[in-house]
Write an enzyme that holds these catalytic residues in place. Sequence first.
Site, PDB file in Angstrom:
ATOM      1  NE  ARG A   1      -2.965   0.294   2.829  1.00  0.00           N
ATOM      2  CZ  ARG A   1      -4.104  -0.196   4.047  1.00  0.00           C
ATOM      3  NH1 ARG A   1      -4.120  -0.842   4.471  1.00  0.00           N
ATOM      4  NH2 ARG A   1      -4.395   0.767   4.614  1.00  0.00           N
TER       5      ARG A   1
ATOM      6  NE  ARG B   1      -5.694   5.341   7.043  1.00  0.00           N
ATOM      7  CZ  ARG B   1      -6.270   4.246   7.962  1.00  0.00           C
ATOM      8  NH1 ARG B   1      -7.408   4.886   8.617  1.00  0.00           N
ATOM      9  NH2 ARG B   1      -5.110   3.417   8.232  1.00  0.00           N
TER      10      ARG B   1
ATOM     11  NE  ARG C   1     -11.242   7.003   2.680  1.00  0.00           N
ATOM     12  CZ  ARG C   1     -11.933   7.820   4.072  1.00  0.00           C
ATOM     13  NH1 ARG C   1     -13.345   8.524   3.253  1.00  0.00           N
ATOM     14  NH2 ARG C   1     -12.331   7.638   5.401  1.00  0.00           N
TER      15      ARG C   1
ATOM     16  CG  ASP D   1      -9.416  -3.278   0.650  1.00  0.00           C
ATOM     17  OD1 ASP D   1      -8.691  -2.197   1.618  1.00  0.00           O
ATOM     18  OD2 ASP D   1     -10.038  -4.210   1.237  1.00  0.00           O
TER      19      ASP D   1
ATOM     20  CE1 TYR E   1     -10.329  -7.460   7.361  1.00  0.00           C
ATOM     21  CE2 TYR E   1      -8.211  -9.198   6.284  1.00  0.00           C
ATOM     22  CZ  TYR E   1      -8.954  -7.947   7.130  1.00  0.00           C
ATOM     23  OH  TYR E   1      -7.598  -6.971   7.896  1.00  0.00           O
TER      24      TYR E   1
END
Length: 319
Positions: A2, A6, A15, A51, A127
């Site tokens: 990644r 942010r 965002r 993602d 997940y």
Amino acid sequence: MRQAGRYQPEYRAIRKKLGFLELCKTPDAAAEVTVNAVRQLGVDAAILFADILLVLEPMGAGLEFAAGDGPVIHRPLRSAADVDRLLEFEPAALEFVYETVRRVRAALPPEVPLIGFAGAPFTLASYLIEGGRSDDWATTKGFLFTDPGAWDALLGRLARAVTAYLNAQIDAGAQAVQLFDSWVGCLAPADYRGHVLAHVQALIRGIRPGVPVIHFGTGTAGLLECLRAAGGDVIGVDWRVDLDAAWARLGHDVAVQGNLDPVALLGPIPEIRRRAATILDQAAGRPGHVFNLGHGVLPSTPVDHARALVDAVHELSAR
Ligand code: CP3
């Protein structure tokens, strides 16, 4: 890894206007995030902005990115019947991802390759079963130990979905693909060999021939031989293992990616340069080392520190 996120003011500005899933589903904006990260950092390759969990939404798992809590799966899988209820993945459901790939490819200079990616079956299953993040993956491993048949069915479905998804990214223009098995390091080697290996092998064998596959995990010091056996042209390693020792175990006939601790970017720039030099020394000028962080960039990273790392690696590895 990644590389957009942010820690970048431009990302935070986008965002403010779009939720995370909305951003992933808006090819214009997602492509801009990817291309901005390449320009800002000066990296040699781009990674698609998307993602690993997107693939789960069209399979019927209610997916949400709740502010502050990370991803949430609204209907976690807890039984064989839950596995049976999963929908078969249709690659067309993620058309917005392929459109982002096309836009990024059109915007990037030709010498910067675009890496597509997906989650590996174990990490996706974790997940689906936990319903979100976990510290010990006890529910996931409990599911595997209690009902290995349902586990096998689940990983088979996820492996098939991911193969189709990655091939669709390749068809849209991705020039390499990265498989993220971020949480697989919680498994004992025997459990990896018995309940994960064959699925990852089948997945990787199904990827369009000639497209390099990067196979990444964290906490995998005990699993390196297993990851190698599962496949990939490049094996990603994190900082918990010395790069030279990891490469010797993997064999120098496979490429390696890694392995600076992302937290190193919070330290002073001279220390970042020193740590980058140590990793490059361990790679010893052999072909087949992709310099990278051992995991994603942290939100508290100063942008100029990330840029200084890229500059240091370019300078120190120039031939
Ligand atoms: O450089 C890029 O463009 C990054 C693209 C990218 C994202 N996720 C965007 C993202 C990639 C390659 C991923 C992969 C991913 N997603 C992984 C594997 C890599 C890894 O880090 O282990 C995993 C486990 C996920 C699942 C996921 N997505 C989590 C656990 C979270 C929350 C974590 C956090 O930092 O809050 C996400 C959200 C996410 N995915 C963000 C980004 C930029 C932060 C979302 C935000 O803007 O709030």
